[in-house]
Design a protein around this motif. Sequence first.
Motif, PDB file in Angstrom:
ATOM      1  N   ARG A  60       0.877  -1.169   0.000  1.00 45.61           N
ATOM      2  CA  ARG A  60       0.000   0.000   0.000  1.00 45.61           C
ATOM      3  C   ARG A  60       0.913   1.218   0.000  1.00 45.61           C
ATOM      4  O   ARG A  60       1.834   1.301   0.815  1.00 45.61           O
ATOM      5  CB  ARG A  60      -0.853  -0.049   1.256  1.00 45.61           C
ATOM      6  CG  ARG A  60      -1.814   1.091   1.466  1.00 45.61           C
ATOM      7  CD  ARG A  60      -2.606   0.835   2.734  1.00 45.61           C
ATOM      8  NE  ARG A  60      -3.540  -0.273   2.557  1.00 45.61           N
ATOM      9  CZ  ARG A  60      -4.791  -0.114   2.105  1.00 45.61           C
ATOM     10  NH1 ARG A  60      -5.239   1.087   1.822  1.00 45.61           N
ATOM     11  NH2 ARG A  60      -5.583  -1.145   1.963  1.00 45.61           N
ATOM     12  N   GLU A  62       1.177   5.525  -0.168  1.00 50.62           N
ATOM     13  CA  GLU A  62       0.564   6.843  -0.100  1.00 50.62           C
ATOM     14  C   GLU A  62       1.440   7.739  -0.963  1.00 50.62           C
ATOM     15  O   GLU A  62       2.634   7.875  -0.699  1.00 50.62           O
ATOM     16  CB  GLU A  62       0.624   7.306   1.349  1.00 50.62           C
ATOM     17  CG  GLU A  62      -0.551   8.080   1.843  1.00 50.62           C
ATOM     18  CD  GLU A  62      -0.306   8.539   3.269  1.00 50.62           C
ATOM     19  OE1 GLU A  62      -0.760   9.629   3.581  1.00 50.62           O
ATOM     20  OE2 GLU A  62       0.361   7.831   4.032  1.00 50.62           O
TER      21      GLU A  62
ATOM     22  N   ARG B  76       7.346  -2.513   9.049  1.00 52.95           N
ATOM     23  CA  ARG B  76       6.004  -1.972   9.233  1.00 52.95           C
ATOM     24  C   ARG B  76       5.727  -0.860   8.216  1.00 52.95           C
ATOM     25  O   ARG B  76       4.676  -0.850   7.595  1.00 52.95           O
ATOM     26  CB  ARG B  76       5.848  -1.454  10.659  1.00 52.95           C
ATOM     27  CG  ARG B  76       4.411  -1.497  11.120  1.00 52.95           C
ATOM     28  CD  ARG B  76       4.252  -1.043  12.541  1.00 52.95           C
ATOM     29  NE  ARG B  76       4.687  -2.037  13.502  1.00 52.95           N
ATOM     30  CZ  ARG B  76       4.918  -1.738  14.782  1.00 52.95           C
ATOM     31  NH1 ARG B  76       4.792  -0.520  15.204  1.00 52.95           N
ATOM     32  NH2 ARG B  76       5.292  -2.675  15.615  1.00 52.95           N
ATOM     33  N   SER B  77       6.661   0.045   8.057  1.00 56.06           N
ATOM     34  CA  SER B  77       6.432   1.140   7.106  1.00 56.06           C
ATOM     35  C   SER B  77       7.753   1.754   6.666  1.00 56.06           C
ATOM     36  O   SER B  77       8.758   1.662   7.356  1.00 56.06           O
ATOM     37  CB  SER B  77       5.544   2.218   7.728  1.00 56.06           C
ATOM     38  OG  SER B  77       6.245   2.878   8.756  1.00 56.06           O
ATOM     39  N   ASP B  79       8.894   5.599   5.014  1.00 53.82           N
ATOM     40  CA  ASP B  79       8.444   6.935   4.622  1.00 53.82           C
ATOM     41  C   ASP B  79       9.629   7.700   4.047  1.00 53.82           C
ATOM     42  O   ASP B  79      10.737   7.571   4.539  1.00 53.82           O
ATOM     43  CB  ASP B  79       7.877   7.695   5.816  1.00 53.82           C
ATOM     44  CG  ASP B  79       6.482   7.193   6.166  1.00 53.82           C
ATOM     45  OD1 ASP B  79       6.409   6.225   6.939  1.00 53.82           O
ATOM     46  OD2 ASP B  79       5.499   7.757   5.657  1.00 53.82           O
ATOM     47  N   GLY B  92       4.744   7.229   1.258  1.00 56.01           N
ATOM     48  CA  GLY B  92       4.523   6.410   2.454  1.00 56.01           C
ATOM     49  C   GLY B  92       4.203   4.999   2.019  1.00 56.01           C
ATOM     50  O   GLY B  92       3.338   4.804   1.170  1.00 56.01           O
ATOM     51  N   ARG B  94       3.512   0.759   2.977  1.00 56.34           N
ATOM     52  CA  ARG B  94       3.225  -0.307   3.923  1.00 56.34           C
ATOM     53  C   ARG B  94       3.229  -1.613   3.162  1.00 56.34           C
ATOM     54  O   ARG B  94       2.665  -1.690   2.078  1.00 56.34           O
ATOM     55  CB  ARG B  94       1.854  -0.107   4.566  1.00 56.34           C
ATOM     56  CG  ARG B  94       1.926   0.783   5.764  1.00 56.34           C
ATOM     57  CD  ARG B  94       0.593   1.305   6.179  1.00 56.34           C
ATOM     58  NE  ARG B  94       0.813   2.352   7.151  1.00 56.34           N
ATOM     59  CZ  ARG B  94       1.113   2.129   8.420  1.00 56.34           C
ATOM     60  NH1 ARG B  94       1.199   0.883   8.860  1.00 56.34           N
ATOM     61  NH2 ARG B  94       1.319   3.110   9.242  1.00 56.34           N
ATOM     62  N   LYS B 121      10.312   1.825   9.701  1.00 56.91           N
ATOM     63  CA  LYS B 121       9.856   1.403  11.022  1.00 56.91           C
ATOM     64  C   LYS B 121       9.711  -0.106  10.970  1.00 56.91           C
ATOM     65  O   LYS B 121       9.007  -0.631  10.106  1.00 56.91           O
ATOM     66  CB  LYS B 121       8.513   2.071  11.300  1.00 56.91           C
ATOM     67  CG  LYS B 121       8.295   2.467  12.724  1.00 56.91           C
ATOM     68  CD  LYS B 121       7.041   3.318  12.804  1.00 56.91           C
ATOM     69  CE  LYS B 121       6.630   3.477  14.253  1.00 56.91           C
ATOM     70  NZ  LYS B 121       5.496   4.369  14.382  1.00 56.91           N
TER      71      LYS B 121
END
Lengths: 106, 144
Positions: A60, A62, B76-77, B79, B92, B94, B121
């Motif tokens: 996913r 953004e 987790r992510s 950015d 961003g 995921r 993260k």
Amino acid sequence: MVRVLLNVPKQVKKGEPFEVKLLISHPMESGQRRDQMGQPIPRDIINSFVCTYNGEEVLRAELFPAIAANPFLSFTVAVQESGTLAMTFTDDHGVAQTATASIAVA
Amino acid sequence: MMRRRFLVLGGAGLIVPLAPVRTHATPAQVAALINELVGEAPLRDGRVKLDMPVMVENGNSVGMTVSVDAPVGEVRSIDVFAEGNPLPRVLGLRFGPRAGAARFATRIRLATSQTVIAVAKLADGSCWRDSVDLLVTLAACVDD
């Protein structure tokens, strides 16, 4: 509707990551520019991107106005069984479009 | 007293729209965003890799690859932030259970020579960063 170029292997090995490349034909108007009359050009970008495989989420993203025009996205997917890779992206008007590809596991 | 307070509030409302319309993000702004993202966890260099050219001829489209040296299930992510762009956030990410590796490539816009920062993260709560200082010859057009 925008034009999408999708590049995935037709056949992959089980559990082995393969590369997915996606080129979306979209101006990604940043909302920072002005037209000849000095009026701001309204922002119009693809702000979200979701990739699923047989309904399960792969990734996913953004996206912000800093993504270049005609966004090119590339990432890897690993699958256990044959199925459909679906990529859905949504623009600032809330219009969603989905590109799909069938993947066969050898 | 209430009337005075009303006047003060009204005055403040008038001033805000007069602030410059086009501002660039500042390193402090980016640091605040990263702080918000990371929270209490320590932020260390390493694990995450931001791959970008150091010399950029055209800021309108700059190739960028971000990857994390960890199994994708533990990420987790990710950015990405650009300190010198009008808006500091770039991307961003995921990852879901089907992702093959914690890696993503795209092309981004850069308004000026600046530092681009990636923050990852992990599931264990640790946070990692990598940054690239770039020199941009032709900036992404902001005005026309």
